[in-house]
Design an enzyme around this catalytic site. Structure first.
Site, PDB file in Angstrom:
ATOM      1  N   PRO A 275      41.103  35.966   0.294  1.00  0.00           N
ATOM      2  CA  PRO A 275      41.086  34.551  -0.087  1.00  0.00           C
ATOM      3  C   PRO A 275      40.068  34.263  -1.167  1.00  0.00           C
ATOM      4  CG  PRO A 275      39.799  34.875   1.889  1.00  0.00           C
ATOM      5  CD  PRO A 275      40.398  36.223   1.565  1.00  0.00           C
ATOM      6  N   ARG A 277      40.406  30.721  -3.430  1.00  0.00           N
ATOM      7  CA  ARG A 277      40.430  29.258  -3.464  1.00  0.00           C
ATOM      8  C   ARG A 277      40.149  28.631  -2.088  1.00  0.00           C
ATOM      9  NH1 ARG A 277      43.784  26.737  -7.330  1.00  0.00           N
ATOM     10  NH2 ARG A 277      44.975  28.668  -7.374  1.00  0.00           N
ATOM     11  N   CYS A 344      37.651  19.811 -29.433  1.00  0.00           N
ATOM     12  CA  CYS A 344      38.620  19.445 -30.468  1.00  0.00           C
ATOM     13  C   CYS A 344      39.997  20.016 -30.167  1.00  0.00           C
ATOM     14  CB  CYS A 344      38.132  19.934 -31.822  1.00  0.00           C
ATOM     15  SG  CYS A 344      36.536  19.249 -32.192  1.00  0.00           S
TER      16      CYS A 344
HETATM   17  N1  LLP Z   1      44.114  38.707  -4.659  1.00  0.00           N
HETATM   18  C1  LLP Z   1      44.683  38.915  -5.850  1.00  0.00           C
HETATM   19  C2  LLP Z   1      45.244  40.229  -6.145  1.00  0.00           C
HETATM   20  C3  LLP Z   1      44.742  37.881  -6.809  1.00  0.00           C
HETATM   21  O1  LLP Z   1      45.316  38.097  -7.981  1.00  0.00           O
HETATM   22  C4  LLP Z   1      44.182  36.612  -6.494  1.00  0.00           C
HETATM   23  C5  LLP Z   1      44.219  35.524  -7.468  1.00  0.00           C
HETATM   24  C6  LLP Z   1      43.566  36.453  -5.229  1.00  0.00           C
HETATM   25  C7  LLP Z   1      43.565  37.510  -4.343  1.00  0.00           C
HETATM   26  C8  LLP Z   1      42.947  35.155  -4.810  1.00  0.00           C
HETATM   27  O2  LLP Z   1      43.878  34.150  -4.753  1.00  0.00           O
HETATM   28  P1  LLP Z   1      43.513  32.719  -4.132  1.00  0.00           P
HETATM   29  O3  LLP Z   1      43.206  32.912  -2.671  1.00  0.00           O
HETATM   30  O4  LLP Z   1      42.342  32.193  -4.851  1.00  0.00           O
HETATM   31  O5  LLP Z   1      44.728  31.919  -4.346  1.00  0.00           O
HETATM   32  N2  LLP Z   1      43.297  30.480 -12.212  1.00  0.00           N
HETATM   33  C9  LLP Z   1      44.342  30.021 -11.315  1.00  0.00           C
HETATM   34  C10 LLP Z   1      44.503  30.948 -10.119  1.00  0.00           C
HETATM   35  C11 LLP Z   1      44.766  32.382 -10.494  1.00  0.00           C
HETATM   36  C12 LLP Z   1      44.825  33.282  -9.296  1.00  0.00           C
HETATM   37  C13 LLP Z   1      44.765  34.713  -9.692  1.00  0.00           C
HETATM   38  N3  LLP Z   1      44.782  35.631  -8.601  1.00  0.00           N
HETATM   39  C14 LLP Z   1      44.032  28.598 -10.888  1.00  0.00           C
HETATM   40  O6  LLP Z   1      43.023  28.050 -11.326  1.00  0.00           O
HETATM   41  O7  LLP Z   1      44.808  27.999 -10.127  1.00  0.00           O
END
Ligand code: LLP
Length: 422
Positions: A275, A277, A344
Site C-alpha cells: 500500500p 496511498r 506558466c
Molecule cells: N505497487 C506497485 C507495483 C505500484 O506500481 C504502486 C503504484 C503501488 C504498489 C502503490 O499503489 P497505491 O497503494 O499507492 O495505489 N501518481 C498516481 C499513482 C501512481 C501509482 C503508481 N504505482 C497518482 O497520483 O494517483
C-alpha cells in the site's frame, strides 16, 4: 480517518494549528500527521492479522526519510522501484530482507546492487528482465529471489493513467507467457528462485471486485504450475486501495480483508501487500497562501503560491483535492474560485470552481489528500525550489525536509570553462 480538524474556526493537524506551522516555515508546506500515518498502517495490519502478511509500504507514494523510518520501525517493509529508492530504503533503516523491488526497467547496476544487498524479492516484469537478473546473479554467484508480476488483464476501473493490469499496459507478464516460461523454459534461469507471483492492477481502486478477479486468474495459474511440481509460496497483491478525496466510497480495510482472506487461505500462499496511498494519502495536506485575487466574469482566480510543480495530480489526472481556508473568521460571504498556481502553464489549476469564503491576499488554504504522490512528484519547473515538509506528532512538530533554496537548484549545473569567453 485523519487527524486534520477544525477547532474554534482554526484548522489543526493533531494538536497544532496549521497556521502556526505555516507562519514559522512559510508556504508552500506539506504537513503530515504522525498519528494518521501509523493509524492507517495499523488498520491494514489489523484487518489482515489472520494472514500475518508482509506489508511493504510503497516508497513512490511518499519517500520522505522520516516517514519511511517511522513505518519501518512499526514493522513495515518497503516496496521500491529504483536504485534511488533502494538507497533511501536502506537509509531509513529498512532491513534488506523486507524490501521488494518492482519496475519495468531495472538497470543492470540496480539489479546488482539489490542482489548484493540481499533484498527479499524482485518483482519481475518481463522474461528478458528475468534472464538479465539470472545473468547478474550467476555473475555474483548468488540466487535471486523472484516473484513474477502477472498482468491479469483486469480493468481496475480507475483513471486510465493509473490502471496497470490490462493487456495494453506495459506492466507484468501475461498469464500465458508466465505459464509457458515456467513450465518449458525454467531451466534457462538456474540462478532464479521463484517465490511466487506479483499483481498490481492499478491505483485508487475503490472496490474489491477487480482484486478478486485478478486473484482468481493468478490462482488458476498457481494451481497449474503446482501440479507440474513448481513451489509457489507467496502472492503479492500490490497496492491500489482507494481513499476518499471527494465523495468516493472506497471499501474499508476490513471489508477488503474479509473479501480477500478466504481466497488467499484457499490458495495456501503467504500474502504481501504494497500500500502507498492508503497509508499516506489522507495523512498529508499542502498549505499554500493566496498571492492575488483576479476577478473574472464567471468566477475569480485565486492565485496561490503553490503550483503544479508542488502538486501535479490535478494537472496530470484532473484529480480532485478538497480545498479549505486554514482559518474561518466567522465570515459568511462566499465566492466561486479557480485556485491556480504561478506556473506558466494553463494546466496549473489546483482546484476548479470551488465555493470558498471571500479570499484576500495572505489568506492560507489547505489542500487535502496531498500526502501520497504529492511531494514525491514535485519538480523545480519554473525555477521553483521545492516545498518544506513538516511532521506533526501530537503537540509537537518537526521539519522533516527543509525548503529548497535557489542555491540547491543550481548545485548540479556546470558551465564548461572552454565555452565561456574569457
Ligand atoms: N505497487 C506497485 C507495483 C505500484 O506500481 C504502486 C503504484 C503501488 C504498489 C502503490 O499503489 P497505491 O497503494 O499507492 O495505489 N501518481 C498516481 C499513482 C501512481 C501509482 C503508481 N504505482 C497518482 O497520483 O494517483
Amino acid at each position: 480517518m485523519h487527524d486534520f480538524h477544525v477547532r474554534r474556526g482554526q484548522l489543526y493537524c493533531e494538536q497544532v494549528p496549521v497556521d502556526r506551522i505555516a507562519s514559522a516555515v512559510g508556504t508552500p508546506v506539506y504537513i503530515y500527521s504522525h498519528h494518521t500515518l501509523l493509524d492507517h498502517f495499523h488498520k491494514l495490519r489489523r484487518a489482515f492479522r489472520a494472514l500475518q502478511p508482509r506489508i511493504c509500504f510503497s516508497v513512490k507514494a511518499n519517500g520522505n526519510l522520516a516517514i519511511l523510518t517511522l513505518l519501518v520501525q512499526e514493522g513495515a517493509g518497503l516496496d521500491i522501484v529504483s536504485g534511488g529508492e533502494l538507497f533511501r530504503a536502506l537509509r531509513a533503516g529498512c532491513p534488506p530482507g523486507r524490501i521488494v523491488f518492482a519496475s519495468v526497467g531495472k538497470s543492470s547496476e540496480e539489479i546488482r546492487e539489490a542482489l548484493r544487498r540481499k533484498i527479499f524479492c524482485f518483482n519481475v516484469e518481463s522474461i528478458p528482465e528475468l534472464l538479465a537478473i539470472n545473468a547478474e546473479a550467476r555473475r555474483l554467484g548468488c540466487a535471486a529471489p523472484v516473484a513474477l508480476r502477472i498482468n491479469p488483464n483486469v480493468d481496475a476501473h480507475t483513471h486510465r493513467y493509473i490502471t496497470t493490469g490490462t493487456a495494453e499496459s506495459k506492466f507484468g507478464v501475461s498469464l500465458e507467457a508466465a505459464e509457458a516460461f515456467i513450465l518449458r523454459r525454467w531451466r534457462e534461469v538456474p540462478a532464479i528462485t521463484l517465490l511466487g507471483f506479483h499483481l498490481h492492477i492499478g491505483s485508487q481502486i475503490t472496490k474489491s471486485a477487480p482484486f478478486l478477479k485478478a486473484i482468481r486468474r493468478v490462482g488458476a495459474l498457481i494451481r497449474r504450475v503446482r501440479r507440474a511440481g513448481v513451489d509457489v509460496d507467496y502472492l503479492n497483491l500490490g497496492g491500489g486501495l482507494g481513499i476518499v478525496y471527494k465523495d468516493e466510497r472506497p471499501q474499508t480495510a476490513e471489508a477488503f480483508a474479509n473479501a480477500v482472506i478466504p481466497v488467499i487461505q484457499r490458495l495456501k500462499v503467504r500474502l504481501i501487500l504494497e500500500p502507498g496511498r492508503f497509508i499516506v494519502g489522507n495523512a498529508g495536506i499542502l498549505v499554500t497562501q493566496v498571492l492575488y485575487v483576479k476577478p473574472m466574469r464567471t468566477r475569480d482566480f485565486a492565485v496561490v503560491d503553490a503550483g503544479m510543480n508542488d502538486l501535479i495530480r490535478p494537472a496530470l489526472y484532473g484529480a480532485y483535492h478538497e480545498v479549505a481556508p486554514t482559518k474561518r473568521n466567522g465570515q459568511t460571504a462566499t465566492r466561486l474560485y479557480d485556485v491556480v498556481g504561478p506556473i506558466c502553464e494553463s494546466a496549473d489549476v489546483l482546484a476548479r470552481e470551488r465555493r470558498l469564503p471571500v479570499l484576500k491576499p495572505g489568506r492560507r488554504l489547505a489542500i487535502f489528500g496531498a500526502g501520497a504522490y504529492g511531494f514525491v512528484m514535485a519538480s523545480n519547473y519554473n525555477g521553483r525550489p521545492r516545498a518544506a515538509e513538516v511532521l506533526v506528532k501530537n503537540r509537537r512538530w518537526f521539519i522533516i525536509r527543509r525548503r529548497e533554496t535557489p542555491e540547491d537548484l543550481l548545485r548540479q549545473d556546470v558551465i564548461p570553462s572552454a565555452l565561456v569567453k574569457s
